[in-house]
Design a protein around this motif. Structure first.
Motif, PDB file in Angstrom:
ATOM      1  N   GLN A 353       0.947  -1.064  -0.067  1.00 59.02           N
ATOM      2  CA  GLN A 353      -0.064  -0.044   0.073  1.00 59.02           C
ATOM      3  C   GLN A 353       0.806   1.331   0.011  1.00 59.02           C
ATOM      4  O   GLN A 353       1.795   1.265   0.953  1.00 59.02           O
ATOM      5  N   VAL A 354       0.697   2.141  -0.803  1.00 59.52           N
ATOM      6  CA  VAL A 354       1.546   3.434  -0.971  1.00 59.52           C
ATOM      7  C   VAL A 354       0.385   4.538  -1.243  1.00 59.52           C
ATOM      8  O   VAL A 354      -0.742   4.362  -1.904  1.00 59.52           O
ATOM      9  N   GLY A 355       0.557   5.621  -0.603  1.00 56.38           N
ATOM     10  CA  GLY A 355      -0.296   6.698  -0.687  1.00 56.38           C
ATOM     11  C   GLY A 355       0.228   8.253  -0.052  1.00 56.38           C
ATOM     12  O   GLY A 355       1.017   8.147   0.889  1.00 56.38           O
ATOM     13  N   HIS A 356      -0.561   9.349  -0.572  1.00 57.15           N
ATOM     14  CA  HIS A 356       0.016  10.598  -0.249  1.00 57.15           C
ATOM     15  C   HIS A 356      -1.075  11.272   0.267  1.00 57.15           C
ATOM     16  O   HIS A 356      -2.333  11.217  -0.153  1.00 57.15           O
ATOM     17  N   SER A 357      -0.921  11.993   1.521  1.00 57.08           N
ATOM     18  CA  SER A 357      -2.075  12.796   2.024  1.00 57.08           C
ATOM     19  C   SER A 357      -3.211  12.029   2.633  1.00 57.08           C
ATOM     20  O   SER A 357      -3.193  10.993   3.143  1.00 57.08           O
ATOM     21  N   GLN A 358      -4.461  12.180   1.961  1.00 54.26           N
ATOM     22  CA  GLN A 358      -5.613  11.475   2.299  1.00 54.26           C
ATOM     23  C   GLN A 358      -5.258  10.088   1.884  1.00 54.26           C
ATOM     24  O   GLN A 358      -5.904   9.145   2.427  1.00 54.26           O
ATOM     25  N   SER A 364      -3.209   3.450   5.003  1.00 55.06           N
ATOM     26  CA  SER A 364      -3.164   2.862   6.334  1.00 55.06           C
ATOM     27  C   SER A 364      -4.695   2.226   7.085  1.00 55.06           C
ATOM     28  O   SER A 364      -4.320   1.043   7.591  1.00 55.06           O
ATOM     29  N   GLN A 365      -5.741   2.761   6.527  1.00 57.65           N
ATOM     30  CA  GLN A 365      -6.936   2.047   7.161  1.00 57.65           C
ATOM     31  C   GLN A 365      -7.203   0.929   6.533  1.00 57.65           C
ATOM     32  O   GLN A 365      -7.704  -0.053   6.982  1.00 57.65           O
ATOM     33  N   VAL A 366      -6.938   0.542   5.421  1.00 57.63           N
ATOM     34  CA  VAL A 366      -7.156  -0.431   4.629  1.00 57.63           C
ATOM     35  C   VAL A 366      -6.148  -1.710   4.950  1.00 57.63           C
ATOM     36  O   VAL A 366      -6.545  -2.649   5.251  1.00 57.63           O
ATOM     37  N   ALA A 367      -4.845  -1.161   5.393  1.00 63.00           N
ATOM     38  CA  ALA A 367      -4.079  -2.287   5.924  1.00 63.00           C
ATOM     39  C   ALA A 367      -4.404  -2.766   7.337  1.00 63.00           C
ATOM     40  O   ALA A 367      -4.429  -3.793   7.684  1.00 63.00           O
ATOM     41  N   ALA A 368      -4.891  -1.679   8.174  1.00 62.84           N
ATOM     42  CA  ALA A 368      -5.648  -2.010   9.441  1.00 62.84           C
ATOM     43  C   ALA A 368      -6.877  -2.837   9.468  1.00 62.84           C
ATOM     44  O   ALA A 368      -7.058  -3.452  10.538  1.00 62.84           O
ATOM     45  N   SER A 369      -7.580  -2.828   8.318  1.00 61.03           N
ATOM     46  CA  SER A 369      -8.893  -3.491   8.289  1.00 61.03           C
ATOM     47  C   SER A 369      -8.747  -5.068   8.031  1.00 61.03           C
ATOM     48  O   SER A 369      -9.366  -5.793   8.623  1.00 61.03           O
ATOM     49  N   GLY A 370      -7.405  -5.402   7.690  1.00 56.19           N
ATOM     50  CA  GLY A 370      -7.342  -6.888   7.673  1.00 56.19           C
ATOM     51  C   GLY A 370      -8.006  -7.608   6.652  1.00 56.19           C
ATOM     52  O   GLY A 370      -8.081  -8.599   6.423  1.00 56.19           O
ATOM     53  N   GLU A 371      -8.828  -6.704   5.732  1.00 54.82           N
ATOM     54  CA  GLU A 371      -9.493  -7.531   4.717  1.00 54.82           C
ATOM     55  C   GLU A 371      -8.803  -7.940   3.482  1.00 54.82           C
ATOM     56  O   GLU A 371      -9.050  -9.006   2.684  1.00 54.82           O
ATOM     57  N   PHE A 372      -7.488  -7.388   3.210  1.00 58.10           N
ATOM     58  CA  PHE A 372      -6.428  -7.996   2.457  1.00 58.10           C
ATOM     59  C   PHE A 372      -5.036  -7.898   3.245  1.00 58.10           C
ATOM     60  O   PHE A 372      -4.880  -7.350   4.183  1.00 58.10           O
ATOM     61  N   ASN A 373      -4.284  -8.739   2.284  1.00 63.36           N
ATOM     62  CA  ASN A 373      -3.000  -9.157   3.143  1.00 63.36           C
ATOM     63  C   ASN A 373      -1.866  -7.921   2.995  1.00 63.36           C
ATOM     64  O   ASN A 373      -1.030  -8.302   2.079  1.00 63.36           O
ATOM     65  N   THR A 374      -1.888  -7.062   3.598  1.00 66.01           N
ATOM     66  CA  THR A 374      -0.979  -5.908   3.171  1.00 66.01           C
ATOM     67  C   THR A 374       0.298  -6.428   4.182  1.00 66.01           C
ATOM     68  O   THR A 374       0.338  -6.817   5.411  1.00 66.01           O
ATOM     69  N   VAL A 375       1.228  -6.439   3.237  1.00 64.92           N
ATOM     70  CA  VAL A 375       2.660  -6.729   3.719  1.00 64.92           C
ATOM     71  C   VAL A 375       3.691  -5.608   3.596  1.00 64.92           C
ATOM     72  O   VAL A 375       4.717  -5.893   4.709  1.00 64.92           O
ATOM     73  N   LEU A 376       3.510  -4.493   2.938  1.00 67.85           N
ATOM     74  CA  LEU A 376       4.316  -3.313   3.151  1.00 67.85           C
ATOM     75  C   LEU A 376       3.519  -2.241   3.059  1.00 67.85           C
ATOM     76  O   LEU A 376       2.504  -2.152   2.318  1.00 67.85           O
ATOM     77  N   ILE A 377       3.797  -0.908   3.559  1.00 69.42           N
ATOM     78  CA  ILE A 377       2.937   0.104   3.391  1.00 69.42           C
ATOM     79  C   ILE A 377       3.988   1.302   3.622  1.00 69.42           C
ATOM     80  O   ILE A 377       4.783   1.379   4.342  1.00 69.42           O
TER      81      ILE A 377
END
Length: 489
Positions: A353-358, A364-377
Motif C-alpha cells: 500500500q502506498v499513498g500521499h495525504s488522504q 493505513s486504514q486498508v492495512a488495518a482493516s485486515g480485509e487484504f494481506n498488506t505486507v508493506l506500506i
C-alpha cells in the motif's frame, strides 16, 4: 524491521539550523541518531564482530604449532610473536570499534529519552490546557460578548471613516501570508498543531464537566477511547445536519486500458507513481505482478482533489478527509476497497500500500482493516498517526517537519514496526510564495523519497529489499481507477 529509533539533526549554519537534505527516521525503541550515524553504528558493530572472528582464527593458528616456543624465548621470526602482535592489533580494533558504537548508542538513548519526555510532557500539557479551556471557555465567552460587540462596532465604524472595506480582512491576511511565507512552514507550527488537535476531546470533556482524571484515562495519553477520532466524529455530527461533510454512495470504474509496468525498486519510484490530486482524474493505481493464483500487488492512492464541504462527485474530498479521521467509512476508503476487488486482488494476495495525504490515511486504514494481506506500506504526508498498523507489518510513514497536514492526525499510536521519516524541506531553501503548503506538495515528498533511496540507514534498505522480494523482477500490468460519488439525497 527492528524497533530502533533514529533521528537526524540539522547541521548548524542555515535558516532553521541545517540542511534540507537531513533525514529524521524514528520508530520503536529509544535510540535517536541521524540515518548516517545509525549506519555508522551498525558498521562499527560489524567491525567489532569481525575482530572477534579473527581472534578466534588466530587462536586456531596458534594451536597448529606442534612445538610452541615459550614467550620469553620468542624471536622476530617465531610464529608466536607474529600471532601475539596480530592479536594485540585486532583486539584493539575490536575494543575501539565497540567503544565508539557504545558511545553512539549511549548518546542516542539519552537524546531519545529526552525527546520522548518532551513529547509526553507536551501532550500532557495539551490535555490539561484543553480541559481547562473547556471548563472556563463558556464563562469567558459570555464575559467577552460585550467586548466583542463593542470591538466589532468600532472596527466597522473605523473602516467607514478610513475608507477601507469591511470585508478586507481576508485579503489582508492573504497579503500577510504572502509577505511571511515561513508562517505556515515553521516546524513549530506542526508540532503545536499536533498537540492542539489531540486536545480537542479534552476541551469537550471540560465542557461536559467530566472529571479530569477520567478524561485523561480515556484520552490519547490513556486508553485511547477518546481522541482525534472522536473529535472528528463530533465535527461530522455538527456539520451533517447543515448538509455539510455528508457521505454518499460511491461507484468505481476503470480509467483507460491496462498497460505494462515494471516493479518499483525503491521509495522514489513508489512516490513517483502516486496519482496526482486532480479533479476528474484517476485516484487509484493498481499494479499486478506474477501469474494468476500467486499475484502480488501495489496499490497507489492520491491525495485530496476537492476541498468543498458540500457533496460533489469527488470521493477524495473534504468529507472523506474528516470521515476517514473519524473512521466512519469515508467515500475514498470505500472506493479503494471496491477498486481493489474489481482489479482482482484476493484477500490472501500480498499487497503493498502506498499513498500521499488522504491517500496515505486511507492506505493505513486498508492495512488495518485486515480485509487484504498488506505486507508493506509507505505513506507520504498522511495524517495517519491515530491508525494502528498490524503488528509485524513493515510500515514507513514520511512526514515533513514543516508540513502541517500530518499533524492533523494528532499524537496517535506509534506501532513498534513503523518507521517515521522526517525532513525539513525549507530549512535552508526559500519558501515558495506562489502555492499554499509547499512542504505538503507531492513533488517535495518525491524528493524526500529519492533521499531515502540514497540513505545508508539499514531499515530503509531492508524495506527496499523486501519490496523486491514481494514483487519479483518480472514485468506486470497497471490499471487505473476512479471513484464517483452518487448525488446527495
Amino acid at each position: 524491521m527492528t524497533g530502533v529509533e533514529a533521528a537526524g539533526r540539522s547541521v548548524p549554519g542555515g535558516e532553521g539550523g541545517g540542511s534540507s537534505t537531513d533525514l529524521i527516521v524514528s520508530g520503536g525503541g529509544s535510540l535517536v541518531a541521524t540515518d548516517v550515524l545509525l549506519a555508522e553504528a551498525v558498521t562499527l558493530r560489524a567491525l567489532q564482530a569481525a575482530a572477534g572472528g579473527w581472534l578466534e582464527r588466530l587462536e586456531r593458528i596458534r594451536l597448529l604449532d606442534s612445538e610452541p616456543v615459550p614467550a620469553p624465548q620468542w624471536s622476530g621470526s617465531d610464529v608466536g610473536m607474529s600471532v601475539f602482535a596480530a592479536e594485540r592489533a585486532i583486539h584493539e580494533v575490536g575494543r575501539r570499534s565497540g567503544a565508539l558504537a557504545d558511545a553512539l548508542v549511549c548518546a542516542a538513548e539519552g537524546y531519545g529519552r529526552a525527546e520522548r519526555s518532551a513529547e509526553f510532557l507536551g501532550g500532557l500539557g495539551g490535555v490539561w490546557l484543553g480541559y481547562l479551556v473547556g471548563r472556563v471557555g463558556p464563562f469567558l465567552a459570555l464575559a467577552a460578548v460585550p467586548a466583542l460587540t463593542a470591538g466589532a462596532v468600532g472596527w466597522f465604524l473605523g473602516s467607514l471613516l478610513t475608507g477601507s472595506r469591511p470585508g478586507a480582512a481576508p485579503e489582508a491576511a492573504a497579503r500577510w501570508l504572502a509577505d511571511n511565507p515561513r508562517a505556515l512552514t515553521n516546524p513549530i507550527l506542526p508540532a503545536a498543531l499536533r498537540v492542539l488537535v489531540s486536545s480537542v476531546d479534552d476541551a469537550a470533556a471540560g465542557v461536559s464537566a467530566l472529571p479530569f482524571p477520567v478524561s485523561f484515562a480515556l484520552g490519547d495519553q490513556g486508553a485511547g477511547l477518546l481522541g482525534v477520532t472522536t473529535s472528528a466524529a463530533g465535527v461530522l455530527a455538527l456539520a451533517r445536519p447543515l448538509g455539510l461533510l455528508r457521505e454518499t454512495g460511491v461507484t468505481v470504474g476503470r480509467v483507460g486500458r491496462p498497460a505494462p509496468a515494471r516493479p518499483p525498486t525503491g521509495f522514489a519510484e513508489l512516490a513517483a507513481r502516486i496519482p496526482a490530486a486532480t479533479a476528474g482524474g484517476a485516484q487509484v493505481r493498481v499494479e499486478r505482478y506474477g501469474p494468476a493464483g500467486s499475484a502480488a500487488w501495489v496499490v497507489y492512492l492520491g491525495g485530496t482533489a476537492e476541498w468543498s464541504p458540500g457533496v460533489t462527485a469527488e470521493p477524495w474530498d473534504l468529507s472523506s478527509n474528516v470521515a476517514a479521521v473519524a473512521e466512519e467509512g469515508a467515500g475514498s476508503y470505500r472506493a479503494v476497497m471496491a477498486a481493489m476487488r474489481e482489479a482482482g486482488v484476493r484477500p490472501a494476495d500480498p499487497v503493498v500500500q502506498v499513498g500521499h495525504s488522504q491517500g496515505g490515511l486511507v492506505a493505513s486504514q486498508v492495512a488495518a482493516s485486515g480485509e487484504f494481506n498488506t505486507v508493506l506500506i509507505a505513506t507520504f504526508g498522511a495524517p495517519n498517526g491515530q491508525v494502528e498498523v498490524p503488528a509485524g507489518l513493515a510500515a514507513v510513514a514520511v512526514e515533513h517537519a514543516d508540513d502541517i497536514v500530518p499533524a492533523l492526525g494528532g499524537i496517535g499510536a506509534r506501532a513498534e514496526d513503523r518507521l517515521i521519516v522526517r525532513r525539513e524541506v525549507f530549512a535552508t531553501e526559500p519558501v515558495p510564495v506562489d502555492r499554499g503548503l509547499p512542504a505538503h506538495a507531492l513533488t517535495a515528498y518525491r524528493e524526500t523519497a529519492r533521499l531515502m533511496d540514497a540513505s545508508p540507514e539499514p531499515r530503509l534498505r531492508e524495506f527496499r529489499s523486501a519490496l523486491g522480494t514481494v514483487l519479483g523482477g518480472e514485468p506486470g500490468t497497471v490499471s487505473r481507477w476512479r471513484g464517483v460519488r452518487a448525488p446527495g439525497d
